[in-house]
Design a protein around this motif. Sequence first.
Motif, PDB file in Angstrom:
ATOM      1  N   THR A 101      15.192 -42.712  25.525  1.00 27.15           N
ATOM      2  CA  THR A 101      13.961 -43.391  26.153  1.00 27.15           C
ATOM      3  C   THR A 101      14.620 -45.477  25.774  1.00 27.15           C
ATOM      4  N   ASP A 102      15.332 -45.434  25.951  1.00 27.33           N
ATOM      5  CA  ASP A 102      15.464 -47.039  25.267  1.00 27.33           C
ATOM      6  C   ASP A 102      15.053 -47.249  26.532  1.00 27.33           C
ATOM      7  N   GLY A 153       6.867 -33.250  18.199  1.00 25.51           N
ATOM      8  CA  GLY A 153       6.738 -34.776  18.402  1.00 25.51           C
ATOM      9  C   GLY A 153       6.610 -34.918  19.911  1.00 25.51           C
ATOM     10  N   PRO A 209      11.129 -34.505  22.519  1.00 25.72           N
ATOM     11  CA  PRO A 209      12.242 -34.571  21.788  1.00 25.72           C
ATOM     12  C   PRO A 209      13.734 -34.063  21.647  1.00 25.72           C
ATOM     13  N   ASP A 213       9.578 -40.032  19.670  1.00 23.85           N
ATOM     14  CA  ASP A 213      10.499 -41.120  18.617  1.00 23.85           C
ATOM     15  C   ASP A 213      11.386 -40.710  18.090  1.00 23.85           C
ATOM     16  N   GLU A 214      12.738 -40.468  19.602  1.00 26.86           N
ATOM     17  CA  GLU A 214      14.180 -40.224  19.714  1.00 26.86           C
ATOM     18  C   GLU A 214      14.684 -40.980  20.726  1.00 26.86           C
ATOM     19  N   LYS A 234       5.083 -36.347  24.006  1.00 28.79           N
ATOM     20  CA  LYS A 234       4.049 -36.508  24.629  1.00 28.79           C
ATOM     21  C   LYS A 234       3.740 -36.376  26.220  1.00 28.79           C
TER      22      LYS A 234
END
Length: 504
Positions: free
Chosen positions: A406-407, A455, A374, A418-419, A457
């Motif tokens: 990330t979207d 955070g 993140p 999760d950002e 992955k």
Amino acid sequence: MSKSALPRRSVIVGAAATVIGWNTVGRSWAVEAPAGAPEAPADAADDALAALPPLDGTLVADAETLARFGGDFGHLVTAAPRAVLHPGSVNDVAALTAFARRHRIPVAMNGQSGTGGPAELESHSSYGQATARGGVAIDSRGLNRILRIAHGRAVVEAGVTWAQLTDTALAQGWLPPSLTDYLHLSVGGTLAVGGIGGGVQRHGFQVDTVESVDVVTGTGELVTASASANRELFDAVLGGGGQAGLIVRATLRLEPARERALVLSLFYDDLADYLADHEKLMLERRFDLHVGDVARNAAGTGWKYKVEGVVHYDGTAAPDREALVRGLRCLPAETTFLDQTAREYAFRVDAFAGYLQAAGLWSQPKPWMSLFLPASTTEAFMREAVALLTPEDLGAGLLLFYPFRTDVITRPMTVMPDELVGFHFDLLSFPFPGADHAAALRRNRRLYDLAVSLGGKRYLIGAIPDVTRAEWRRHYGARWGRAVAAKHRFDPAGILTPGQGIHS
């Protein structure tokens, strides 16, 4: 062929011969003896032989082939299969997988990527992920046809390489929107793990450019899956590590090709400036694609950060170079521009790969690792990472490091931080002979644990030792239930791609 119709000599196992059946009692393959060899006498073992289904290709079990399919690009794990399928068709994959399910035989697809002859090809996983210890490896090179390119789409078999597709598509004015840096990788292999490259900022992973896939499930069923048909399977196999099915064919989105690529190299001594500028460039969409890397500075006293940005264009309408660097905090005296064809840029890694191969480093053990961080914790992670890493850790390799949104990553099995903004940390080491690979794996594990605590992955290709089921569950988070449900539904015998270790 029924059991009673199997030739008696089929119980002879050993030399380079074609597999014709499975001994259900001894749980071993039976092969046809070479011409001229004496036949084995009939005995009770003949009655335990289950004949293979008819195949367009061949299933072999010679020692040389088994050894070649027992390793991979990382050269850190050896897990030899007991047979290798050279498929003559997609139907072979389905028939063999159905047979393997009945007899609880592990199966994995093996991309056999690279540029050389058959002896120089190998899986490009780096830690045994595509191996099938004691089972069947499927050589995807047998599925290497480009079936159609038209109207902005390509239909290809899983063993087609991105290099093969790129050249064929370019000849017709098209180009895949998301390419890996090294193109001599199989389409099926990269789609199984995600497929990342410099186009990720706009186009996502390669799996995000897929319209449909043909998949052989762990039951041997051949299924076409897309966002509108068999959606659960579609979501499970794209970036799913081969756990729910084997991709044998894919329909991919293409975009109109541009003629040329202006490549900018921007350098930074300061990490904070690099992070700020690189994120700014990405959010402004100033470049068509961009990557970045980290290397030792000229004095060998620290690290230097580089942004590599690319703008594609046609004819003589070259981009405004001054506008491309305006407002940035890079080192102006070190900024460089390179104007080349779009194909030259797409195949830019080939020269570097040739150097590594000539130097004998390509075949050395390589403890690669890819992480996604993140943005809010990236600087903290990177400061600790560069304090830990040494020039020996990289060897002749490199450390890629760049942001993405990330979207644009839409496939549920490609799990992201999760950002909105993440950073890709990609340690592509090519250690020199004599390197301590056990120490390198411990270093990877330390960096992985740090990333998770911040955070982060992981990417499925990495060499990270001793990952537990609980850690896989933490990796997938809220998506773990979907991953488990897909495994149980589409691979109920648990035979597919055991080298990933996700459900073991």
